[in-house]
Every structure is written in C-alpha cells, then in structure tokens.
Design a protein around this motif. Structure first.
Motif, PDB file in Angstrom:
ATOM      1  N   ALA A   1     -27.174 -37.119 -12.880  1.00 56.06           N
ATOM      2  CA  ALA A   1     -26.731 -38.352 -12.783  1.00 56.06           C
ATOM      3  C   ALA A   1     -25.579 -38.660 -13.544  1.00 56.06           C
ATOM      4  O   ALA A   1     -25.392 -37.997 -14.533  1.00 56.06           O
ATOM      5  CB  ALA A   1     -28.041 -39.476 -13.366  1.00 56.06           C
ATOM      6  N   PRO A   2     -24.733 -39.734 -13.294  1.00 52.32           N
ATOM      7  CA  PRO A   2     -23.493 -40.040 -14.069  1.00 52.32           C
ATOM      8  C   PRO A   2     -23.765 -40.189 -15.549  1.00 52.32           C
ATOM      9  O   PRO A   2     -24.556 -40.860 -16.120  1.00 52.32           O
ATOM     10  CB  PRO A   2     -23.158 -41.422 -13.486  1.00 52.32           C
ATOM     11  CG  PRO A   2     -23.660 -41.345 -12.157  1.00 52.32           C
ATOM     12  CD  PRO A   2     -24.921 -40.726 -12.247  1.00 52.32           C
ATOM     13  N   ARG A   3     -23.003 -39.432 -16.105  1.00 48.11           N
ATOM     14  CA  ARG A   3     -23.084 -39.523 -17.704  1.00 48.11           C
ATOM     15  C   ARG A   3     -21.587 -39.422 -18.409  1.00 48.11           C
ATOM     16  O   ARG A   3     -20.977 -38.643 -17.901  1.00 48.11           O
ATOM     17  CB  ARG A   3     -24.169 -38.094 -18.253  1.00 48.11           C
ATOM     18  CG  ARG A   3     -24.210 -37.906 -19.523  1.00 48.11           C
ATOM     19  CD  ARG A   3     -25.320 -37.034 -19.880  1.00 48.11           C
ATOM     20  NE  ARG A   3     -24.289 -35.733 -19.750  1.00 48.11           N
ATOM     21  CZ  ARG A   3     -25.017 -34.147 -20.028  1.00 48.11           C
ATOM     22  NH1 ARG A   3     -26.100 -34.193 -20.332  1.00 48.11           N
ATOM     23  NH2 ARG A   3     -24.098 -33.467 -19.731  1.00 48.11           N
ATOM     24  N   ALA A   4     -21.748 -40.331 -19.533  1.00 52.48           N
ATOM     25  CA  ALA A   4     -20.552 -40.430 -20.005  1.00 52.48           C
ATOM     26  C   ALA A   4     -20.213 -39.401 -21.353  1.00 52.48           C
ATOM     27  O   ALA A   4     -21.210 -39.180 -21.810  1.00 52.48           O
ATOM     28  CB  ALA A   4     -20.197 -41.905 -20.713  1.00 52.48           C
ATOM     29  N   GLU A   5     -18.938 -38.770 -21.466  1.00 56.86           N
ATOM     30  CA  GLU A   5     -18.846 -37.815 -22.557  1.00 56.86           C
ATOM     31  C   GLU A   5     -17.520 -38.212 -22.985  1.00 56.86           C
ATOM     32  O   GLU A   5     -16.416 -37.642 -22.679  1.00 56.86           O
ATOM     33  CB  GLU A   5     -18.974 -36.377 -22.061  1.00 56.86           C
ATOM     34  CG  GLU A   5     -20.351 -36.138 -21.511  1.00 56.86           C
ATOM     35  CD  GLU A   5     -20.420 -34.616 -20.850  1.00 56.86           C
ATOM     36  OE1 GLU A   5     -19.221 -33.890 -20.888  1.00 56.86           O
ATOM     37  OE2 GLU A   5     -21.545 -34.120 -20.641  1.00 56.86           O
ATOM     38  N   GLY A   6     -17.420 -38.989 -24.043  1.00 54.71           N
ATOM     39  CA  GLY A   6     -15.921 -39.480 -24.489  1.00 54.71           C
ATOM     40  C   GLY A   6     -15.250 -40.242 -23.253  1.00 54.71           C
ATOM     41  O   GLY A   6     -15.684 -41.258 -22.707  1.00 54.71           O
ATOM     42  N   ARG A   7     -13.981 -39.669 -22.937  1.00 56.74           N
ATOM     43  CA  ARG A   7     -13.283 -40.221 -21.879  1.00 56.74           C
ATOM     44  C   ARG A   7     -13.687 -39.873 -20.471  1.00 56.74           C
ATOM     45  O   ARG A   7     -13.169 -40.482 -19.657  1.00 56.74           O
ATOM     46  CB  ARG A   7     -11.650 -40.207 -22.086  1.00 56.74           C
ATOM     47  CG  ARG A   7     -11.113 -40.638 -23.448  1.00 56.74           C
ATOM     48  CD  ARG A   7      -9.823 -40.524 -23.397  1.00 56.74           C
ATOM     49  NE  ARG A   7      -9.135 -41.422 -24.464  1.00 56.74           N
ATOM     50  CZ  ARG A   7      -8.593 -42.746 -24.205  1.00 56.74           C
ATOM     51  NH1 ARG A   7      -8.633 -43.167 -23.095  1.00 56.74           N
ATOM     52  NH2 ARG A   7      -8.135 -43.373 -25.216  1.00 56.74           N
ATOM     53  N   ASN A   8     -14.515 -38.888 -20.486  1.00 57.20           N
ATOM     54  CA  ASN A   8     -15.087 -38.377 -19.187  1.00 57.20           C
ATOM     55  C   ASN A   8     -16.435 -38.758 -18.775  1.00 57.20           C
ATOM     56  O   ASN A   8     -17.255 -39.272 -19.523  1.00 57.20           O
ATOM     57  CB  ASN A   8     -14.900 -37.000 -19.192  1.00 57.20           C
ATOM     58  CG  ASN A   8     -13.571 -36.330 -19.531  1.00 57.20           C
ATOM     59  OD1 ASN A   8     -12.547 -36.786 -19.152  1.00 57.20           O
ATOM     60  ND2 ASN A   8     -13.267 -35.216 -20.152  1.00 57.20           N
ATOM     61  N   MET A   9     -16.625 -38.996 -17.501  1.00 61.22           N
ATOM     62  CA  MET A   9     -18.016 -39.096 -16.903  1.00 61.22           C
ATOM     63  C   MET A   9     -18.296 -38.287 -15.779  1.00 61.22           C
ATOM     64  O   MET A   9     -17.222 -38.109 -14.731  1.00 61.22           O
ATOM     65  CB  MET A   9     -18.083 -40.525 -16.340  1.00 61.22           C
ATOM     66  CG  MET A   9     -19.455 -40.884 -15.938  1.00 61.22           C
ATOM     67  SD  MET A   9     -19.548 -42.667 -15.163  1.00 61.22           S
ATOM     68  CE  MET A   9     -19.594 -43.271 -16.960  1.00 61.22           C
ATOM     69  N   SER A  10     -19.316 -37.691 -15.835  1.00 62.21           N
ATOM     70  CA  SER A  10     -19.295 -36.561 -14.776  1.00 62.21           C
ATOM     71  C   SER A  10     -20.747 -36.818 -13.818  1.00 62.21           C
ATOM     72  O   SER A  10     -21.806 -37.547 -14.372  1.00 62.21           O
ATOM     73  CB  SER A  10     -19.647 -35.236 -15.432  1.00 62.21           C
ATOM     74  OG  SER A  10     -20.609 -35.093 -16.147  1.00 62.21           O
ATOM     75  N   MET A  11     -20.807 -36.190 -12.887  1.00 64.04           N
ATOM     76  CA  MET A  11     -22.260 -36.505 -11.914  1.00 64.04           C
ATOM     77  C   MET A  11     -21.835 -35.225 -11.083  1.00 64.04           C
ATOM     78  O   MET A  11     -20.909 -34.560 -10.630  1.00 64.04           O
ATOM     79  CB  MET A  11     -21.983 -37.697 -11.024  1.00 64.04           C
ATOM     80  CG  MET A  11     -23.071 -37.662 -10.246  1.00 64.04           C
ATOM     81  SD  MET A  11     -23.020 -39.118  -9.075  1.00 64.04           S
ATOM     82  CE  MET A  11     -21.728 -38.553  -7.791  1.00 64.04           C
ATOM     83  N   VAL A  12     -23.300 -34.498 -10.944  1.00 62.72           N
ATOM     84  CA  VAL A  12     -23.285 -33.345 -10.026  1.00 62.72           C
ATOM     85  C   VAL A  12     -24.169 -33.676  -8.966  1.00 62.72           C
ATOM     86  O   VAL A  12     -25.538 -34.099  -9.032  1.00 62.72           O
ATOM     87  CB  VAL A  12     -24.184 -31.970 -10.994  1.00 62.72           C
ATOM     88  CG1 VAL A  12     -24.240 -30.988 -10.149  1.00 62.72           C
ATOM     89  CG2 VAL A  12     -23.360 -31.609 -12.166  1.00 62.72           C
ATOM     90  N   LEU A  13     -23.787 -33.096  -7.838  1.00 57.91           N
ATOM     91  CA  LEU A  13     -24.563 -33.454  -6.477  1.00 57.91           C
ATOM     92  C   LEU A  13     -25.048 -31.832  -6.113  1.00 57.91           C
ATOM     93  O   LEU A  13     -24.394 -30.780  -6.061  1.00 57.91           O
ATOM     94  CB  LEU A  13     -23.829 -34.077  -5.343  1.00 57.91           C
ATOM     95  CG  LEU A  13     -23.295 -35.400  -5.653  1.00 57.91           C
ATOM     96  CD1 LEU A  13     -22.760 -36.208  -4.416  1.00 57.91           C
ATOM     97  CD2 LEU A  13     -24.491 -36.411  -5.967  1.00 57.91           C
ATOM     98  N   ALA A  14     -26.177 -31.778  -5.521  1.00 61.19           N
ATOM     99  CA  ALA A  14     -26.737 -30.600  -5.164  1.00 61.19           C
ATOM    100  C   ALA A  14     -27.031 -30.594  -3.564  1.00 61.19           C
ATOM    101  O   ALA A  14     -27.631 -31.610  -3.213  1.00 61.19           O
ATOM    102  CB  ALA A  14     -28.113 -30.185  -5.797  1.00 61.19           C
TER     103      ALA A  14
END
Length: 228
Positions: A153-166
């Motif tokens: 799920a979308p997760r913030a890491e500092g200035r970035n946010m990532s999400m992984v779709l399979a």
C-alpha cells in the motif's frame, strides 16, 4: 540430510497407525502386521508422520509416488519465473497526458507478468499533503484493478511515497498468452499471403479465346412430288 521417509523394513517401531491405499483408516496395528499387509497387497509401507504417537504409516506404491512427486517438482520449477519490479516515477501535479502514458506503461508491465512500483516524489510544500499522494496512488490502483492487486500500500518515506502493484496472472501464463498471440498473428499473415497470391494468379490468367459462332445449318431440300 536425507528427507526421504522410512519405508518397509526401515521402519523400526513396534506399532503404527495404518492408513490404507485409498486413505481409509485401518487403526493401530503392529508393524509386523502392517508389513504383511503391504506384502500381500503388492505395496509399500511408508512412514508419513514419524513424529506422531504412534507413527502414521500408509500403504502405497512408493516408486510411483516418488516419480509423480518428481514430475510435479519439475513442472513447478519450469513454471517458476523471476518476477521483475518495474519502477515508474510520477509527480503529484502530473498532467492528464503524462498520467495516461504512465498508466499505459504500467498496463504493459502488468500484462507481461511483472510487478510495478510507483515512486511519487513530493516537491516543496507538497510534502505537507501526503493525503493527496495517497489518493493519487489509490486512484491508479483502482484503474488497474482488473489486471493487478496492491501488494504494498502507499507508504511515505521522507519526500517520497511508493506503492507496489502485483499482476493477477503469473508471468508464465502471460508468456504463454504472448506465444499464442504471436502464433495466431503468424497464421493470419500466412492466410493473407495465400489469399493475395491466389488473387494475383487470377489477374494474370490468360483470357479464354472466344469461340466462333456456329454456322447455321442449311435446310435439307425437299424431295420432288410424284406426278399422277
């Protein structure tokens, strides 16, 4: 380390809980009696649960069982593919054209059996609005829900946010579909080539020579009338 079960005379216990070849429960019997039943049935006595009290043993064709297990293991290894994670970078203020382009890239990756990681980078004061980043990524996931599922799920890491779709399909299945499509396309091209070749042959076929009209037949003369 040998992980194979103990078979027949290698089973050194007094009693076993015996299971028949069809999975039926025989009950607790002496191992000598279980071995005798195995011999009379032309089967093997295989210890399938050595840590039970008493151990569980089953009557089966152990050679056939090993062969089928090896076949299944080979098939699993053959179908196993190394899944690649493709990264796509987006911004919070992405325009519609760029959004559609990125979504199209993700669709191609997912349909090919690869995972997709969306990397969203906040600029300046955007970092104070992580909820907008979550909405953007969740919206992409919703539009791609027919071919993928959210793995991370979308997760913030500092200035970035990532999400992984399979992808919903395995990579091996995607490759099989691609092969079938390529074969169908080749067959279609061969059929089209054959059709065009037939049309060209019809075009260069010499015209038939017209036949001369048949001459009209002369009427037969009537015989003279006899005089009285």
């Amino acid at each position: 380390m040998n992980n194979e079960p103990r078979v027949n005379e290698r089973i050194h216990v007094d009693q076993v809980r015996l299971v028949g070849p069809g999975g039926e429960q025989v009950g607790v019997v002496r191992v000598e009696d279980a071995l005798r039943l195995a011999q009379e049935s032309g089967l093997d006595l295989v210890e399938v649960a050595p840590n039970s009290n008493p151990p569980v043993a089953k009557l089966m064709d152990y050679g056939k069982f090993k062969y089928e297990s090896a076949q299944k293991a080979r098939e699993a290894r053959r179908n196993q593919s190394n899944t690649v994670i493709k990264s796509i970078r987006i911004g919070l203020k992405i325009d519609e054209n760029d959004y559609n382009t990125k979504k199209g890239q993700a669709e191609r990756f997912l349909n090919g059996g690869d995972k997709v990681k969306f990397d969203l980078r906040f600029k300046g004061r955007e970092q104070s609005r992580p909820d907008q980043g979550v909405r953007l990524l969740r919206g992409i996931a919703e539009e791609l829900s027919e071919i993928s599922t959210i793995e991370a799920a979308p997760r913030a890491e500092g200035r970035n946010m990532s999400m992984v779709l399979a992808p919903l399909r395995k990579k091996s299945e995607a490759k099989s579909d691609q092969r079938r499509r390529r074969e169908a396309e080749r067959e279609s091209r061969r059929a089209e080539k054959t059709r065009r070749s037939g049309e060209e042959q019809d075009e260069v076929k010499p015209a038939e020579t017209p036949q001369a009209p048949a001459k009209p037949s002369m009427p037969m003369p009537k015989p003279p009338r006899a005089s009285n």
